[in-house]
Scaffold this active site. Structure first.
Site, PDB file in Angstrom:
ATOM      1  N   SER A 848     -90.406  55.791 -55.617  1.00  0.00           N
ATOM      2  CA  SER A 848     -90.227  57.248 -55.588  1.00  0.00           C
ATOM      3  C   SER A 848     -89.191  57.720 -56.602  1.00  0.00           C
ATOM      4  CB  SER A 848     -89.827  57.695 -54.177  1.00  0.00           C
ATOM      5  OG  SER A 848     -88.550  57.195 -53.895  1.00  0.00           O
ATOM      6  N   LYS A 891     -85.467  62.670 -46.517  1.00  0.00           N
ATOM      7  CA  LYS A 891     -84.951  63.004 -47.847  1.00  0.00           C
ATOM      8  C   LYS A 891     -84.400  64.426 -47.866  1.00  0.00           C
ATOM      9  CE  LYS A 891     -87.642  59.711 -50.491  1.00  0.00           C
ATOM     10  NZ  LYS A 891     -88.823  59.467 -51.332  1.00  0.00           N
TER      11      LYS A 891
END
Ligand code: ADP
Length: 948
Positions: A848, A891
């Site tokens: 990511s 996140k």
């Protein structure tokens, strides 16, 4: 016998008679001495009184020839007759001795002497009949006398007068014998004559003698008679032998009577022989019975003694083990309450083992194995269930009581309980709570157990590599133990607990057997109804157990296991949530645990916020909890210290006069008293008040002894109150605020998460998702060298393979983008670039970071800053397409913690973001992108760079 004697003495005056052996002439009364064998009759006192009547006068001649026998029949004289006798005083033996009365026969004299020696000095005295017409007293003539001595039986009887005297031999001097007459005797019959040389009679008598000897030898009962026997057996003639034998045999009265009445000596001997033989048999039986019993007793005693010794030895050696029977009893006692709930196959095994236990040597190792095995078998809660509670409202209440927020998680759990209610059972599915540490996975598990009214058991399988931990050891191993599930059941005592299996994602790789497949066997509803633990060796039913697993990273759970799980994710908490948790849950429980009262302390919001932002930034709240605990421990110490320094003041307050303590409003007064310590005026006033109050009290309550008691205890309680009020009054409330928080928890630890207030050129913040929850990270790039064709990329920062690849791709994509944006910029062709991810101690990997790396490289190449407070996440393809990522919530939370204002997410993750709670999304500028160009625009928008 004695009775008889006394009676006789009382009734009959003693009449002495001198009998002298007369000269050869006249007919002196012939005293055929009948020596009583009374001694022989004294046996068995219980019978003697019976026998006496019949046999006291059973006299026979002790004459060595034994052929002259006088048989006397007792005439029991009734009392009337006795009285008559007394009056008439009829002489039994003449009191006027005359020469012709002198005893002439030496044999007779010897017999009388002998009888006297034997302390039974009685004789039956009968007058001999003379020829008709002659004066009885003058009967004489050697002829007739001679005749008399030779006569026997009937012939003798015919020559004697029928009535005679029972005479006591009082004294014998020389040939002078003094007799005292006691009773009249009447002769009715005499023993029949017999031939003492007759072989049959002899043989019979020998047999009687030898039998008697045996009886006397064996039977201790007859010991007394042994002496008599040995003394006299030589003197006994046949009839006497028969009498003696019969008398000492255990025969009954009638049998004795029979012997008594038998005048035929041979027949009498035979009768006696029968009796003594019988006695012999009895004594043999008696002996064998005694022997058997003795053997039994001595055997038991021996056993007992040996056992005691063994115990003592074992004790001495420290080997003492529980008594086997006590052990068995203990096991059976355990089984008793739910015997019918135990499955038959288990009961059978238990019975077999119990039998085995009895056979094994207590010191053997096998005994111990069996005992331990039985201990486990009997300690399990076979068929013992707690009643499950499917009350959804109650469950909701419990979940809310224990946890702040987590609305989605709670909802999922309530759904689960609702299904349980409709199905009637909650088993089947396995809940897996996943999330970073400290987010409450374990405590939610505990709450579910509480809501469902199940017992709670937790075990961690993190790092577990030995299958035996789950499945148990085989019993043959030394120190073998059953697996965790069996331990759990024994521990909780019910067969339907909630079992929390911690860290399923960290299940080790087994060296012997695969722990994952063992777990599957345990968790799979298809298999666990017959779960076989190696140690227990009998299948147990785990289908009623509710399994809840926890994991940090769901991806790490072995797939077959994950397949059967219902994953519920807990992402972590944002600052606002942490504030609530800290305030409403952690602070409260910690304060109570420290024994501090709410009014004694204040932790301000600012302090909590500082704690959360600067000390405890991680996703979970465990660290926050630890910090709060630290603060409260320090507060507790402060309070105690203050209390200690105040103690002298309290001590003085305690010296309040008893009368003062009687006053009702002690609380107020005590405060006044305290004030008085400081030297203030009201001292006088308050004491005045007190005394007046006291006098009022004294009017109503007499001050005698009984009244003292309550006043004393009142005194004590008042003093206590005074102490308390003093303590609360003087101890200052401890205030924890943001300026002094460092006094409690030290300086904030350095946090890599926010190194830069404003990221410089070449640095971009990315968002990552790890087992610890979401986090922010910086990706830094810097130029190493420049030169024609030097373009290259080098990496540092503990990057995993996936991230290394991402970096390579990012380098290529960045070059392409640069070519597109600034076609003349040859930066990547000519520059050797270094890419680093700080906080290198923690290994990083995951797909990511591609977007962030490209942005960082482009920032370096274009020498442009990226937008302030920007963070991004997403992987890029070689053509610049953006791929979706995981952990949007985590996140986002991490980004908020790092004060990020703008987030870039892949478009595919928009749905995940939209699902987030409002308070999480609040105030964020979020961009969803499909390809890299869009990121470029957000990050390097002109206004950002020109306006700084
Ligand atoms: P985990 O098992 O996820 O590592 P724990 O269940 O051990 O975390 O939780 C750590 C501590 O935080 C526990 O004391 C727990 O009660 C508390 N806690 C976690 N989440 C919450 C919450 N939402 N509300 C109240 N307390 C919480």
């Amino acid at each position: 016998m004695l009775k008889l004697h006394t009676k006789l003495h009382a009734l009959t005056p003693a009449l002495a008679s001198n009998l002298r052996p007369g000269s050869a002439n006249s007919a002196s009364p012939l005293l055929r001495a009948a020596l009583s064998s009374l001694r022989g009759l004294t046996r068995r006192s219980s019978r003697s009184s019976d026998l006496v009547g019949h046999r006291a006068f059973f006299c026979s001649d002790s004459d060595s020839s034994g052929d002259v026998v006088v048989h006397v029949e007792a005439k029991a004289v009734d009392s009337e007759a006795e009285e008559v006798e007394t009056k008439s005083s009829s002489a039994i033996v003449s009191t006027n001795p005359r020469p012709e009365d002198y005893l002439t026969d030496p044999k007779l004299l010897a017999a009388l002497q002998e009888s006297r020696k034997r302390q039974a000095p009685y004789a039956g005295a009968f007058l001999v009949k003379d020829e008709p017409g002659t004066d009885p007293s003058l009967v004489s003539g050697s002829e007739s006398e001679k005749n008399i001595y030779d006569l026997k039986g009937k012939d003798l009887l015919n020559r004697l007068h029928e009535v005679g005297t029972l005479a006591q031999i009082s004294s014998i001097q020389g040939d002078q014998v003094v007799l005292i007459g006691h009773r009249r005797l009447q002769i009715t019959e005499m023993d029949k004559p017999y031939n003492k040389d007759d072989d049959v009679i002899k043989a019979t008598s020998f047999e009687v003698i030898s039998t008697l000897r045996d009886v006397l030898k064996t039977s201790s009962l007859w010991r007394d008679h042994v002496q008599t026997y040995t003394q006299h057996i030589g003197d006994f003639n046949f009839p006497r032998l028969a009498d003696f034998g019969a008398a000492i045999s255990g025969a009954n009265k009638l049998q004795c009577q029979q012997v008594l009445e038998e005048l035929d000596v041979y027949k009498r001997l035979k009768l006696t022989l029968e009796l003594v033989k019988k006695e012999m048999e009895i004594s043999k039986i008696q002996e064998s019975i005694a022997k058997a019993i003795e053997e039994k007793i001595s055997g038991e005693q021996r056993r007992y003694l040996l056992n005691e010794q063994l115990k003592a030895i074992k004790k001495e050696l420290g080997l003492e083990t529980d008594d086997k029977t006590a052990l068995s009893a203990k096991f059976r006692e355990r089984l008793e309450p739910n015997k019918d709930k135990i499955p038959p196959h288990v009961l059978q095994v238990i019975e077999e083992e119990l039998t085995k236990l009895q056979l094994l040597e207590a010191s053997s190792s096998e005994f111990n194995v069996t005992r331990n095995y039985l201990d486990w078998l009997t300690a399990l809660p076979w068929g013992n269930y707690s009643d499950e509670n499917f009350d959804v409202l109650r469950a909701q209440q419990i979940l809310d009581e224990d946890h702040y927020g987590l609305a989605d998680v709670k909802e999922r759990i309530l759904e689960f309980i609702a299904v349980g209610k409709l199905r009637g059972t909650s088993q089947g599915k396995i809940i897996c709570l996943s999330g970073p540490p400290g987010v409450g996975k374990t405590s939610i598990g505990r709450s579910i157990a509480r809501a469902l009214n199940r017992k709670f058991f937790r075990f961690s399988v993190g790092g577990l590599s030995d299958v035996a931990e789950i499945k148990g050891h085989r019993r043959t191993y030394i120190g073998a133990m059953p697996g965790k599930m069996v331990q759990c059941l024994k521990n909780v005592g019910t067969a339907n607990p909630l079992v929390l299996i911690d860290e399923v994602d960290k299940l080790g790789r087994g060296h012997a057997g695969d722990p994952a497949s063992a777990m599957l066997e345990l968790l799979d509803p298809e298999q666990n109804a017959n779960f076989l633990d190696h140690y227990l060796d009998v299948p147990i039913d785990l289908s009623k157990v509710l399994f809840v697993c926890t994991a940090n990273v769901v991806e790490m759970i072995p797939n077959p296991l994950l397949d059967r799980m219902e994953v519920i994710t807990i992402a972590g908490y944002i600052t606002d949530e942490k504030m609530h948790i800290a305030r409403d849950y952690l602070e409260k429980t910690t304060r109570e645990a420290c024994g501090i009262k709410p009014e004694e302390v204040e932790v301000t919001d600012a302090a909590l916020l500082a704690l959360i932002e600067n000390y405890c930034r991680e996703a979970g709240v465990r660290n926050l909890q630890k910090h709060i605990e630290k603060i409260y421990r320090k507060i507790a110490l402060q309070l105690v210290r203050q209390g200690a320094s105040n103690e002298p003041a309290i001590a003085e307050v305690q010296v309040v006069e008893p009368e003062e303590a009687l006053v009702e409003c002690a609380d107020d007064l005590s405060i006044k008293a305290v004030e008085s310590e400081t030297g203030a005026e009201p001292v006088e006033d308050s004491s005045h008040e007190q005394t007046t109050d006291t006098s009022i009290e004294a009017d109503t309550v007499p001050t005698d002894l009984p009244a003292d008691q309550p006043s004393d205890s009142k005194d004590a309680t008042d003093t206590k109150k005074i102490q308390e009020s003093e303590a609360t009054k003087t101890i200052e409330k401890v205030v924890v605020d943001s300026p002094n928080i460092a006094d409690f928890v030290g300086k904030p630890v350095f946090h890599a998460e926010r190194i830069y207030d404003r990221t410089p050129i070449g640095v971009v913040m990315g968002l990552a998702w790890t087992a610890m929850g979401g986090s922010t990270l910086y990706i830094e790039t810097s130029q190493v060298e420049q030169g024609e064709g030097k373009g290259a990329l080098q990496l540092t920062g503990q990057l995993g393979d996936v991230m290394k690849e991402s970096a390579q791709i990012a380098h290529i994509v960045a070059r392409a983008i640069l070519l597109e944006k600034e076609p003349d910029n040859p930066y990547f062709a000519n520059s050797k670039v270094h890419l680093h991810v700080p906080a290198g101690a923690t290994p990083k990997d995951g797909p990511s970071a591609g977007c962030t790396m490209i942005t960082s490289l482009l920032s370096l190449a274009t020498k442009k800053l990226v937008k302030k407070d920007l963070a991004m996440t997403g992987e890029v393809t070689l053509t610049g397409k953006i791929l979706p990522i995981g952990g949007v919530k985590e996140k986002t939370i991490a980004a908020r913690r790092s004060d990020v204002k703008t987030i870039i997410f892949p478009s595919a993750n928009k749905r995940d973001f939209d699902e987030l709670a409002e308070n999480v999304k609040e105030g964020l500028d979020v961009h969803f992108v499909d390809e890299y160009n869009q990121i470029f625009d957000v990050a390097f928008g002109d206004d950002q760079n020109t306006g700084k």
